[in-house]
Write a protein that holds these residues in place. Structure first.
Motif, PDB file in Angstrom:
ATOM      1  N   ALA A 138      -1.362 -16.511  -9.344  1.00 26.39           N
ATOM      2  CA  ALA A 138      -2.291 -17.072  -8.355  1.00 26.39           C
ATOM      3  C   ALA A 138      -3.696 -17.310  -8.897  1.00 26.39           C
ATOM      4  CB  ALA A 138      -2.336 -16.180  -7.119  1.00 26.39           C
ATOM      5  N   ARG A 143      -5.294 -20.040  -6.308  1.00 28.85           N
ATOM      6  CA  ARG A 143      -4.622 -19.980  -5.005  1.00 28.85           C
ATOM      7  C   ARG A 143      -4.358 -18.532  -4.624  1.00 28.85           C
ATOM      8  NH1 ARG A 143      -5.257 -25.032  -2.938  1.00 28.85           N
ATOM      9  NH2 ARG A 143      -4.759 -26.591  -4.509  1.00 28.85           N
ATOM     10  N   THR A 144      -3.982 -18.328  -3.378  1.00 27.36           N
ATOM     11  CA  THR A 144      -3.539 -17.011  -2.957  1.00 27.36           C
ATOM     12  C   THR A 144      -2.099 -16.800  -3.434  1.00 27.36           C
ATOM     13  OG1 THR A 144      -2.642 -17.796  -0.862  1.00 27.36           O
ATOM     14  CG2 THR A 144      -4.980 -17.166  -0.899  1.00 27.36           C
ATOM     15  N   ALA A 147       0.246 -18.842  -1.226  1.00 27.31           N
ATOM     16  CA  ALA A 147       0.264 -20.274  -1.538  1.00 27.31           C
ATOM     17  C   ALA A 147       0.990 -20.532  -2.856  1.00 27.31           C
ATOM     18  CB  ALA A 147      -1.159 -20.815  -1.605  1.00 27.31           C
ATOM     19  N   THR A 148       0.827 -19.634  -3.818  1.00 24.37           N
ATOM     20  CA  THR A 148       1.499 -19.785  -5.113  1.00 24.37           C
ATOM     21  C   THR A 148       3.000 -19.641  -4.950  1.00 24.37           C
ATOM     22  OG1 THR A 148      -0.449 -18.861  -6.210  1.00 24.37           O
ATOM     23  CG2 THR A 148       1.590 -18.927  -7.480  1.00 24.37           C
ATOM     24  N   GLN A 190      -9.251 -21.017   4.240  1.00 24.02           N
ATOM     25  CA  GLN A 190      -8.150 -20.572   3.387  1.00 24.02           C
ATOM     26  C   GLN A 190      -6.794 -20.850   4.020  1.00 24.02           C
ATOM     27  OE1 GLN A 190      -8.414 -19.337   0.100  1.00 24.02           O
ATOM     28  NE2 GLN A 190      -6.269 -19.952   0.297  1.00 24.02           N
ATOM     29  N   LEU A 193      -5.995 -24.409   3.448  1.00 17.12           N
ATOM     30  CA  LEU A 193      -5.558 -24.624   2.063  1.00 17.12           C
ATOM     31  C   LEU A 193      -4.099 -24.223   1.883  1.00 17.12           C
ATOM     32  CD1 LEU A 193      -8.485 -23.481  -0.262  1.00 17.12           C
ATOM     33  CD2 LEU A 193      -7.691 -25.812   0.190  1.00 17.12           C
ATOM     34  N   ASP A 194      -3.715 -23.090   2.471  1.00 14.99           N
ATOM     35  CA  ASP A 194      -2.344 -22.606   2.315  1.00 14.99           C
ATOM     36  C   ASP A 194      -1.329 -23.553   2.943  1.00 14.99           C
ATOM     37  OD1 ASP A 194      -3.301 -20.423   0.980  1.00 14.99           O
ATOM     38  OD2 ASP A 194      -3.141 -19.048   2.680  1.00 14.99           O
ATOM     39  N   PRO A 198      -1.374 -29.162  -2.669  1.00 11.20           N
ATOM     40  CA  PRO A 198      -2.564 -29.277  -3.521  1.00 11.20           C
ATOM     41  C   PRO A 198      -3.059 -30.713  -3.695  1.00 11.20           C
ATOM     42  CG  PRO A 198      -1.006 -27.748  -4.480  1.00 11.20           C
ATOM     43  CD  PRO A 198      -0.306 -28.383  -3.316  1.00 11.20           C
TER      44      PRO A 198
END
Length: 288
Positions: A138, A143-144, A147-148, A190, A193-194, A198
């Motif tokens: 991550a 990324r978190t 998310a990864t 965040q 983003l998740d 991307p």
């Protein structure tokens, strides 16, 4: 043995693994050689006092170098440059290099890896091929871990031919849209983003642009920035059976947001404000 000698010994010991990782991430033997050289320069200058696992740490350094190279390659492709390497194309690849790559990576995997975004590619290779945990991958991607994990899952499905599977449940895609709207209203950057791919895009038609929207927004960070703290009046809906959001003013549909959701991540949002198009939509509200 001096520190420099210790470091060089470990690097040479793990060079085959590092080179293999770079080849899988970059899809090119020549680029992998360059990445290893760059990584060694970084490793030789780094503070290693806290390093407990030299092999894992060196793999992480190589991965950061490869990620930078992949993003630079993608930027050249988006700019229309002609020097990007179509590594799986036998018409342009060097036969000897292609044979090495095919032996180490596999022709089919090379072809599929070329279709992945740089974050997807690294998440898949580092976790699925080399066994790095998501909490270590991550930070490389910015990324978190959650998310990864999603990036690796999407890449894994493409590698396994998930495009031939049944289409996803529209209810699940609608749930992604509802989660996005909730994060937007809360200003939870965040969480946005998740939920975004991307390489997510937000596009607006001419009518929406005339209302103040940008015609094109590229990348998850930029799209999340546009929607963070917004969408307070938008409602989740289905439009012609697809997940969407709608905004009414005075009882009239003014803007529709059409979401492209793949593997529970949003790849695109199309903002439509043209009255003729809006009038043709079949809207089914999910939220009252």
């Amino acid at each position: 043995m001096s520190h420099d000698e210790w470091l060089a010994e470990h690097f040479e010991r793990h060079r085959p693994q590092l080179l293999s990782a770079a080849r899988r991430m970059l899809g090119s033997s020549s680029d992998a050689d360059d990445a290893i050289q760059d990584a060694w320069l970084r490793i030789s200058r780094a503070d290693t006092s806290g390093v407990e696992n030299p092999a894992g740490w060196m793999t992480t350094v190589v991965a950061r170098v490869c990620f930078d190279m992949l993003r630079a390659r993608k930027a050249r492709q988006l700019a229309g440059a002609t020097d990007a390497e179509p590594v799986a194309d036998p018409a342009v690849a060097d036969p000897e290099e292609q044979a090495v790559e095919a032996d180490l990576v596999g022709v089919a995997l090379l072809v599929v890896l070329e279709t992945l975004t740089p974050p997807e590619r690294l998440a898949f290779v580092l976790h699925d091929v080399f066994g790095l945990p998501f909490n270590e991958v991550a930070p490389i991607l910015g990324r978190t871990p959650t998310a990864t994990r999603q990036l690796a899952s999407r890449a894994r499905r493409r590698v396994r031919g998930a495009e031939n599977e049944a289409p996803p449940d529209p209810t699940r895609r609608a749930a992604v849209v509802q989660a996005f709207l909730a994060a937007s209203r809360a200003g939870d950057f965040q969480a946005l983003l998740d939920l975004l791919d991307p390489q997510a895009e937000a596009r607006s038609d001419a009518a929406a642009v005339s209302m103040g929207s940008q015609d094109l927004v590229l990348g998850a960070d930029a799209v999340a920035g546009v929607f963070s703290g917004r969408a307070k009046g938008a409602k989740a809906a289905f439009i012609d059976g697809n997940p969407a959001a709608v905004w009414y003013a005075g009882g009239t549909l003014r803007v529709a947001f059409l979401f492209t959701v793949v593997d529970e991540q949003i790849e695109a949002i199309d903002m439509v404000a043209d009255p003729d198009r809006l009038a043709a939509f079949a809207v089914e509200l999910i939220e009252a």
